[in-house]
Design an enzyme around this catalytic site. Structure first.
Site, PDB file in Angstrom:
ATOM      1  CG  HIS A 144      -2.057   0.972   1.078  1.00  0.00           C
ATOM      2  ND1 HIS A 144      -1.897   2.340   1.197  1.00  0.00           N
ATOM      3  CD2 HIS A 144      -3.369   0.769   0.805  1.00  0.00           C
ATOM      4  CE1 HIS A 144      -3.072   2.926   1.011  1.00  0.00           C
ATOM      5  NE2 HIS A 144      -3.976   2.007   0.765  1.00  0.00           N
ATOM      6  CG  HIS A 145       1.683   5.306  -2.610  1.00  0.00           C
ATOM      7  ND1 HIS A 145       2.765   5.847  -1.970  1.00  0.00           N
ATOM      8  CD2 HIS A 145       1.733   5.769  -3.889  1.00  0.00           C
ATOM      9  CE1 HIS A 145       3.436   6.625  -2.807  1.00  0.00           C
ATOM     10  NE2 HIS A 145       2.839   6.588  -3.984  1.00  0.00           N
TER      11      HIS A 145
END
Length: 474
Positions: A144-145
């Site tokens: 996930h960013h």
């Protein structure tokens, strides 16, 4: 941070920008999933691979932490150790049918990227793909960013991968996180305390500001006006007319991968006084021009955005330290050298803006909004882009994963509602390009891939000699 430099992102509270990316997923089009696809020269030893992930989650504690939201979303989310953490929920392997190759790897990567994270678990997954021709394999890492940005993920992999096929028996062996971590109410209490501290500091800042203004009121007024005008230019519409051909938008992601030698590309950039990034963006604009012309729909401009790293030498590895520049992509200019010169000027002008850190400007405000409202505001900006592009320096030395050499590393970054998100990482002596495209906007993937190749060929012709042509990976 430990002596190894790998205990990055030990802070257990999300920044405003990370909070924005986490909650904006109320709109599925704004999912912030990154996938790295490594091309391996052999099948890694499975037990060693599992042990490597166990070690990595101890070296990087965030890999054992889940995101905990405060009650009613009143405050920043926190990273808290997952009390039920098990590697088998995050690491798995599969085998492709006989005869399948890289196209099947990309199909698996697309499916992995579009599968939502279990938000009750640490937001990462790894998949080993076996059964590829010639005894090769692929390794897919999904993050996930909110965990880190593109450069941070390269730093992470650079620290976790081996420098030889053999196991490094001298590497440090830290224990897993021992504390229980903050819960929802603790997160809310922390936010209340932070807000109270910020409020208490307001009078002090006001006194300092007033004192500074009284000493030189004209200069301070000019600074305030200049910053306000800069913020309007940075956050406002860049003025480019979007492409009618790319106007449709859909929820799906499709991946295209391309590779080429790094040295000739760098030489082409230097031959006309440009940087690798100038050459990269000029090649992409050439590809978009060719794609529009091939479909009989030429256009003058597209809307594009590029991230700019705000990292300094003193910044810890990992995390998110980026700003965004919104630019007008010129599709009229056919001379790649002239395109590079304009790009260089536009980027330099954008970097010089006093309010260049647009993400830092708006994220503290957006982070306080409900997820649905945040998604609407953020999506209103990113969905208007035809192209988002990123160029990330990669790992230049040979690296190995559980006995297998990493020959290539293809990056596929999130596509936040734009027509295409294209990322290039230099791995060893090879430029590895990963394009995440919207099939509703870019309807002919094969044609677009060929146009990508030709766009980079245009730039390569600026350099000396007769360099090899870029190659699509299929």
């Amino acid at each position: 941070m430990s002596e190894t430099g790998l205990r990055w992102a030990d802070a257990d509270e999300m920044s405003a920008f990370e909070t924005m990316m986490w909650r904006a997923e109320a709109d599925p089009a704004l999912r912030s999933t990154m996938v790295a696809v490594a091309d391996l020269d052999a099948v890694p030893d499975w037990s060693r691979l599992v042990d490597a992930h166990d070690w990595a989650t101890r070296m990087v504690p965030r890999f054992r932490k889940r995101v905990v939201e405060p009650p009613l979303g009143l405050g920043a989310p926190v990273w808290s150790p997952d009390p039920d953490f098990h590697l088998d929920r995050h690491v798995r392997r599969l085998s492709v049918p006989a005869g399948e190759g890289w196209s099947e790897v990309l199909r698996i990567a697309e499916h992995l990227a579009l599968t939502p994270f279990d938000r009750e678990r640490p937001p990462w997954e790894a998949v080993l793909v076996e059964g590829l021709p010639d005894g090769r394999a692929a390794y897919l890492l999904k993050l996930h960013h909110a965990t880190t940005d593109g450069l941070g993920s390269v730093q992470l992999l650079n620290g976790l991968l081996n420098r030889s096929r053999e196991t490094d028996r001298d590497k440090p062996q830290p224990p897993p996180p021992a504390d229980a971590g903050p819960g929802p109410w603790a997160a809310l209490g922390r936010q209340v305390r932070h807000d109270a501290e910020a409020l208490a500091a307001v009078p002090v800042h006001m006194v300092r500001a007033v004192g500074s203004a009284l000493r030189d009121p004209i200069a301070k007024a000019r600074e305030a006006v200049a910053f306000g005008l800069s913020a309007i230019r940075v956050i406002g519409d860049p003025g480019a007319t979007p492409s009618p051909l790319l106007a449709p938008r859909g929820p799906d992601w499709r991946f295209v991968s391309m590779e080429m030698p790094f040295a000739p590309f760098r030489a082409a950039a230097k031959a006309v006084g440009g940087t690798v990034n100038d050459a990269y963006l000029a090649a992409l604009l050439g590809a978009f021009r060719l794609y529009h012309e091939a479909l009989g729909s030429p256009t003058d401009t597209i809307r594009m955005s590029i991230p700019v790293s705000l990292r300094s030498e003193d910044d810890a590895a990992g995390g998110n330290r980026i700003a965004s520049l919104r630019l007008t992509g010129d599709l009229v200019e056919k001379d790649p050298a002239a395109r590079m010169a304009r790009i260089a000027a536009d980027v330099a002008r954008g970097r010089a803006e006093p309010a260049a850190d647009d993400v830092g400007l708006v994220s503290p405000l957006l982070a306080r909004l409900p997820g649905s409202v945040m998604a609407a505001v953020a999506g209103g900006v990113t969905k208007g882009n035809d192209l988002q592009a990123s160029n990330v320096p990669g790992i230049r030395e040979e690296v190995y994963l559980a006995g297998a050499k990493v020959d290539r590393m293809f990056p596929f970054a999130p596509r936040p509602g734009c027509a295409a998100m294209i990322t290039m990482v230099t791995h060893g002596d090879t430029c590895c390009l990963g394009a995440n495209i919207d099939p509703a906007a870019i309807t002919d993937r094969e044609l677009f891939g060929r146009c990508l190749v030709e766009g980079f060929v245009e730039v390569l012709t600026l350099g000396p000699g007769d360099p090899p042509a870029p190659m699509l990976r299929r």
